[in-house]
Enzyme design. Structure first.
Site, PDB file in Angstrom:
ATOM      1  N   CYS A 110      26.951  11.958  63.010  1.00 12.09           N
ATOM      2  CA  CYS A 110      26.807  12.921  64.120  1.00 12.09           C
ATOM      3  C   CYS A 110      25.378  13.415  64.273  1.00 12.09           C
ATOM      4  O   CYS A 110      25.013  13.937  65.325  1.00 12.09           O
ATOM      5  CB  CYS A 110      27.750  14.102  63.924  1.00 12.09           C
ATOM      6  SG  CYS A 110      29.462  13.601  63.808  1.00 12.09           S
ATOM      7  N   HIS A 243      25.500  20.208  68.048  1.00 11.00           N
ATOM      8  CA  HIS A 243      26.510  19.143  67.996  1.00 11.00           C
ATOM      9  C   HIS A 243      27.883  19.772  68.258  1.00 11.00           C
ATOM     10  O   HIS A 243      28.238  20.797  67.663  1.00 11.00           O
ATOM     11  CB  HIS A 243      26.454  18.463  66.631  1.00 11.00           C
ATOM     12  CG  HIS A 243      27.636  17.586  66.359  1.00 11.00           C
ATOM     13  ND1 HIS A 243      28.114  16.685  67.284  1.00 11.00           N
ATOM     14  CD2 HIS A 243      28.454  17.489  65.274  1.00 11.00           C
ATOM     15  CE1 HIS A 243      29.171  16.082  66.778  1.00 11.00           C
ATOM     16  NE2 HIS A 243      29.400  16.540  65.559  1.00 11.00           N
ATOM     17  N   ASN A 273      34.744  16.032  70.446  1.00 12.65           N
ATOM     18  CA  ASN A 273      33.629  15.733  69.536  1.00 12.65           C
ATOM     19  C   ASN A 273      33.271  14.255  69.700  1.00 12.65           C
ATOM     20  O   ASN A 273      34.056  13.379  69.337  1.00 12.65           O
ATOM     21  CB  ASN A 273      34.080  16.034  68.104  1.00 12.65           C
ATOM     22  CG  ASN A 273      33.027  15.708  67.060  1.00 12.65           C
ATOM     23  OD1 ASN A 273      32.103  14.936  67.311  1.00 12.65           O
ATOM     24  ND2 ASN A 273      33.176  16.289  65.885  1.00 12.65           N
TER      25      ASN A 273
HETATM   26  N1  ACO Z   1      48.144  20.268  64.768  1.00 10.58           N
HETATM   27  C1  ACO Z   1      48.963  21.126  64.118  1.00 10.58           C
HETATM   28  N2  ACO Z   1      48.842  21.401  62.819  1.00 10.58           N
HETATM   29  C2  ACO Z   1      47.836  20.794  62.153  1.00 10.58           C
HETATM   30  C3  ACO Z   1      46.958  19.895  62.770  1.00 10.58           C
HETATM   31  C4  ACO Z   1      47.140  19.632  64.138  1.00 10.58           C
HETATM   32  N3  ACO Z   1      46.344  18.801  64.825  1.00 10.58           N
HETATM   33  N4  ACO Z   1      46.076  19.454  61.843  1.00 10.58           N
HETATM   34  C5  ACO Z   1      46.392  20.054  60.688  1.00 10.58           C
HETATM   35  N5  ACO Z   1      47.452  20.860  60.882  1.00 10.58           N
HETATM   36  C6  ACO Z   1      48.141  21.685  59.900  1.00 10.58           C
HETATM   37  C7  ACO Z   1      47.981  21.216  58.480  1.00 10.58           C
HETATM   38  O1  ACO Z   1      48.870  20.175  58.186  1.00 10.58           O
HETATM   39  C8  ACO Z   1      48.298  22.464  57.714  1.00 10.58           C
HETATM   40  O2  ACO Z   1      49.670  22.635  57.669  1.00 10.58           O
HETATM   41  P1  ACO Z   1      50.370  23.226  56.355  1.00 10.58           P
HETATM   42  O3  ACO Z   1      49.812  24.606  56.196  1.00 10.58           O
HETATM   43  O4  ACO Z   1      51.835  23.185  56.701  1.00 10.58           O
HETATM   44  O5  ACO Z   1      49.983  22.326  55.247  1.00 10.58           O
HETATM   45  C9  ACO Z   1      47.723  23.565  58.605  1.00 10.58           C
HETATM   46  O6  ACO Z   1      47.571  22.986  59.905  1.00 10.58           O
HETATM   47  C10 ACO Z   1      46.410  24.065  58.130  1.00 10.58           C
HETATM   48  O7  ACO Z   1      45.619  22.942  57.746  1.00 10.58           O
HETATM   49  P2  ACO Z   1      44.157  23.114  57.281  1.00 10.58           P
HETATM   50  O8  ACO Z   1      43.520  21.778  57.114  1.00 10.58           O
HETATM   51  O9  ACO Z   1      44.116  24.078  56.121  1.00 10.58           O
HETATM   52  O10 ACO Z   1      43.611  23.831  58.588  1.00 10.58           O
HETATM   53  P3  ACO Z   1      42.284  24.564  58.785  1.00 10.58           P
HETATM   54  O11 ACO Z   1      42.540  25.974  59.080  1.00 10.58           O
HETATM   55  O12 ACO Z   1      41.279  24.229  57.741  1.00 10.58           O
HETATM   56  O13 ACO Z   1      41.825  23.882  60.116  1.00 10.58           O
HETATM   57  C11 ACO Z   1      40.277  22.258  60.842  1.00 10.58           C
HETATM   58  C12 ACO Z   1      41.577  22.480  60.144  1.00 10.58           C
HETATM   59  C13 ACO Z   1      40.393  22.724  62.286  1.00 10.58           C
HETATM   60  C14 ACO Z   1      39.975  20.749  60.840  1.00 10.58           C
HETATM   61  C15 ACO Z   1      39.191  23.075  60.109  1.00 10.58           C
HETATM   62  O14 ACO Z   1      39.182  22.753  58.741  1.00 10.58           O
HETATM   63  C16 ACO Z   1      37.870  22.871  60.658  1.00 10.58           C
HETATM   64  O15 ACO Z   1      37.542  23.390  61.699  1.00 10.58           O
HETATM   65  N6  ACO Z   1      37.028  22.038  59.944  1.00 10.58           N
HETATM   66  C17 ACO Z   1      35.824  21.532  60.447  1.00 10.58           C
HETATM   67  C18 ACO Z   1      36.076  20.091  60.750  1.00 10.58           C
HETATM   68  C19 ACO Z   1      35.323  19.615  61.943  1.00 10.58           C
HETATM   69  O16 ACO Z   1      34.904  20.361  62.789  1.00 10.58           O
HETATM   70  N7  ACO Z   1      35.145  18.345  62.000  1.00 10.58           N
HETATM   71  C20 ACO Z   1      34.427  17.826  63.104  1.00 10.58           C
HETATM   72  C21 ACO Z   1      34.256  16.393  62.890  1.00 10.58           C
HETATM   73  S1  ACO Z   1      33.052  16.068  61.766  1.00 10.58           S
HETATM   74  C22 ACO Z   1      31.628  16.256  62.537  1.00 10.58           C
HETATM   75  O17 ACO Z   1      31.491  16.198  63.728  1.00 10.58           O
HETATM   76  C23 ACO Z   1      30.444  16.482  61.683  1.00 10.58           C
END
Ligand code: ACO
Length: 316
Positions: A110, A243, A273
């Site tokens: 990215c 980004h 993204n």
């Molecule tokens: N829809 C519904 N539920 C979901 C989804 C979805 N798409 N994805 C995950 N969940 C669930 C999980 O299974 C979990 O359920 P559980 O509690 O029953 O086990 C729950 O949501 C929470 O999961 P977490 O992974 O703990 O969720 P979190 O609050 O961390 O949010 C997220 C996940 C949004 C990915 C967060 O970690 C985040 O914002 N991370 C940054 C990642 C990112 O921005 N990546 C971008 C790509 S990389 C880049 O561009 C550099």
């Protein structure tokens, strides 16, 4: 001598994929995706290749700049989702444009577009006159469509800049810390009967919470570093082009740095993204909006697999 921006362009595939459509094929919801990631819809390729998107962005940028393909000294593409490992995406675009200059790809995930700008700055220091820099991705081909934690985040698209001689690129920073456990896209292992590594799924793997922490720290540190290296204060920056990984990462970083929301640009709600394409797509939207004034400062920053991060200041 570094460069100035002569023109920008972008290209998105025609197919819009909404959160509601995604919730028909995955156990997810519009509410979860909007709140946690800030995306409502993204564009997904149906017939378009990565090269088609890159070419579309490049032709728009060339038209805006008034530069013809024969006048290009170099084409640099930032991508992790080229249509082929070889030839490079840049060579595919060079052929489509009918250009004759050298062409190559840069992979810093990215952060790739800012790495490509830095590479272009090196060629300007050696006398280049015009360089086309593109960020283009077809991430829908790298996503595991049964994994709701990644399939909802990524989209397809391309953005491009035609750069000419100038002194607009006033400070920059590149960072890398090798680590594949947070974010990775394994390649196909091939069919060699002699290779002893286990096969890994060739899709995007992401530890969301570690990505979040790295991204907020990187965005805050890198922006602060390039702003002070330029002899500026954060309040001097007119536009921040981050980004588009996740709206919460952008909002949290902007709040920590005291950047007003209206100066920290976002299009993730509509575009998703798009990895290396996100900064040039957003910059193209800014330039075409007519809001940018001569002499204003743009701060760009990105972070991604590698782990990598990068930032720069451009004075328009
Ligand atoms: N829809 C519904 N539920 C979901 C989804 C979805 N798409 N994805 C995950 N969940 C669930 C999980 O299974 C979990 O359920 P559980 O509690 O029953 O086990 C729950 O949501 C929470 O999961 P977490 O992974 O703990 O969720 P979190 O609050 O961390 O949010 C997220 C996940 C949004 C990915 C967060 O970690 C985040 O914002 N991370 C940054 C990642 C990112 O921005 N990546 C971008 C790509 S990389 C880049 O561009 C550099």
């Amino acid at each position: 001598m570094s460069f100035r921006i002569l023109g920008t362009g972008s290209c998105l595939p025609a197919r819009i994929l909404t959160n509601n459509e995604l919730s028909e094929i995955l156990d997810t919801s519009d509410e979860w995706i909007s709140q946690r990631v800030g995306i409502k819809e993204r564009r997904i390729c149906t017939t378009e290749t990565t090269a088609d998107l890159a070419y579309g962005a490049a032709t728009a940028a060339l038209e805006k700049s008034g530069i013809s393909p024969e006048c290009l000294d170099m084409i640099i593409c930032a991508t992790v989702s080229s249509d082929s490992a070889a030839p490079s995406l840049a060579c595919a675009v060079q052929a489509m444009l009918g250009a004759r200059c050298p062409a190559m790809d840069v992979n810093a995930a990215c952060s790739g577009f800012i790495y490509a700008l830095e590479t272009a700055a090196g060629f300007f220091a050696r006398g280049a006159k015009n360089i086309l820099v593109i960020g283009a991705e077809r991430l829908s081909g790298l996503v595991d469509w049964s994994d709701r934690s990644t399939a909802v985040i990524f989209g397809d698209g391309a953005g491009a800049m035609v750069l000419g001689e100038g002194n607009s690129y006033i400070s920059s920073k590149l960072f890398a810390r090798g680590n594949s456990s947070v974010l990775s896209i394994p390649s196909h292992r091939g069919s060699s009967p002699f290779y002893e590594h286990d096969a890994d799924t060739p899709f995007i793997h992401m530890n969301g919470q570690e990505t979040y922490k790295f991204a907020v720290n990187a965005m805050c540190k890198d922006l602060s570093d390039v702003v002070s290296a330029a002899g500026l204060a954060m309040a001097d920056i007119n536009w921040v082009v981050p980004h588009q990984a996740n709206a919460r990462i952008i909002d949290a970083s902007a709040a920590k740095l005291g950047i007003p929301q209206e100066r920290c640009l976002k299009n993730i709600e509509r575009v998703g993204n798009t990895s290396a394409a996100s900064i040039p797509i957003l910059t193209d939207e800014l330039l075409r909006s007519g809001k940018l004034r001569d002499g204003e400062y743009i701060a760009m920053c990105s972070f991604g697999a590698g782990l990598t991060s990068a930032a720069c200041i451009i004075k328009v």
